[in-house]
Design a protein around this motif. Sequence first.
Motif, short mmCIF file in Angstrom:
data_model
loop_
_atom_site.label_atom_id
_atom_site.label_comp_id
_atom_site.label_asym_id
_atom_site.label_seq_id
_atom_site.Cartn_x
_atom_site.Cartn_y
_atom_site.Cartn_z
N MET A 422 0.83 -1.21 0.00
CA MET A 422 0.00 0.00 0.00
C MET A 422 0.86 1.26 0.00
O MET A 422 0.53 2.25 -0.68
CB MET A 422 -0.91 0.01 1.22
N GLU A 423 1.95 1.25 0.75
CA GLU A 423 2.85 2.40 0.77
C GLU A 423 3.48 2.61 -0.60
O GLU A 423 3.66 3.76 -1.05
CB GLU A 423 3.93 2.21 1.84
N GLY A 424 3.84 1.50 -1.27
CA GLY A 424 4.44 1.63 -2.60
C GLY A 424 3.48 2.18 -3.64
O GLY A 424 3.91 2.85 -4.59
N LEU A 425 2.19 1.91 -3.46
CA LEU A 425 1.18 2.42 -4.39
C LEU A 425 0.69 3.82 -4.03
O LEU A 425 -0.21 4.35 -4.70
CB LEU A 425 -0.01 1.46 -4.45
N ASN A 426 1.25 4.40 -2.96
CA ASN A 426 0.90 5.76 -2.51
C ASN A 426 -0.59 5.89 -2.18
O ASN A 426 -1.26 6.85 -2.56
CB ASN A 426 1.29 6.81 -3.57
#
Length: 512
Positions: A422-426
């Motif tokens: 989720m963090e990587g997909l912003n």
Amino acid sequence: MDVAVISCCFRNVLETHVFIGFAKPWKATITRNRWDGVKLSLMDPSRTRINLRKPIKKLADPQGVNDPPGFGINESLSKGTGPFRQPDGSTSTDFDDNVDVFDNDLETENDEEKEQIEENVDWDPEDIETITALFRGRIPQKPGKLVRKRPLPLPIPYKNRPPGLPSSKKWTRTTNSSRKSVSSRVYKDPTFLIGLAKEIRSLDPEKDVSTVLDKCSRFLRKGSLSLTVRELGHMGLPERALQIFCWVQEQPHLSPDDRLLASTVEVLARNHELKLSFKLENFLSLSSQNVYEAVVRGFIRSGNLRLAYKLISAAKNRKMILDAGVYAKLILELGRNPDNHILIMNLLEELGERDDLNLAQQDCTAIMKVCIRLGKYEIVENLFNWFIDSGMKPSVVMYTTVIHSRYSNHCYREALALVWEMEGLNYLFDLPAYRVVIKLFVALNDLPRAVRYFSKLKEAGFSPAFDIYKDVIKIYAVHGRIAKCKEVCKEAELAGFKMDEQTRSLLMQLKE
């Protein structure tokens, strides 16, 4: 005797006029000023001296067929070979010593030099290659200048494009809404249709809906009043919805209307006004699939789950494939009661047997939440994998649901992998996402990350819930941070929360 003869000859010569042809026919006249002298004049009447030019050699037309009149005289005069009558009656080729003429030998030498120059012309290889390239369509460049960089033209202010999105190149035919007919603008306008429902609601109980609908019957089309019927269902007026359906049956241009029938039976079933016979097979054979699904949704909304389950089972026996959304809504309502475990599993098995399963993201997330309550974590993982394999993009709610499922199944590392995804997909976290992630870091005993996400929650503008305060106090207490525990407790009390006995006993143990 001799003197008399000579004087007569001179008189004849002096009275003779000779015409010489140039660009204009000039006269070369011999005049006698006195008897003792003869003068040759080559002056035109405008007193301009005539200069004889170099003769031009003609390559073609040697016979002089195409020569203009007087051309032969001019050429012979320029070469100095033209005949001129002498005083004694003979011809001569010389005009005067003061006239400059080219000799035949000089002209011959010039012609020979020109022919030698023309014979000795040699073409360079680069010139030959350039001329050949003109016929090929492109001039080859030299090895040192393969890429020519040209400076960009200066921008012209009045030719610069104004900022904004470019206009569409395709011609789109737009029709003026004011030129449309009234029925085309009204029959599916939500404002108008909801306004009809409000007018019907304000009618006296003794009056029928026809007093309102007769005024606008010519503007309506099939399916228009379905929105009005649903709005009356939200207002709690199922009898008015039934009156609209009866009024439509009397209008030839509006009946039959399958959409209106589906909306009416759904409103009646939701308000417990629809009575069905025990012979469901007859009802199933007489109704269409849209009407049948509307009845099931109406019974689900009314809380009559047993009857809704019977309708779905009857449709399965008759091999009618209902929409998967109807199954999802029934599973969600059945999941509120733990005693409906068997019914839920039967519905899940029916969905799993479908080859063309089509579930919306909201319905898929609802089924996941019910499976987490029942402890069916493998079904959650299967649904999540099916959703991704279908080419759809999960939302924050679905990610949060799967993280909560893995957290409940004590698969903390797998849940942490979804957090980093989720963090990587912003993705922007909502309050439930922060709550689940903080619970996960507390279970992993990761104090720095739990505190960081607690700070990010407040920076995002959310107010922490009581369970979030408890989790943060718990992880501070595990690490022996008594001052931080007191600070978080004070912050929770200022927010309006009161610490429970378990948290107070934990703080008392830390003080001791």
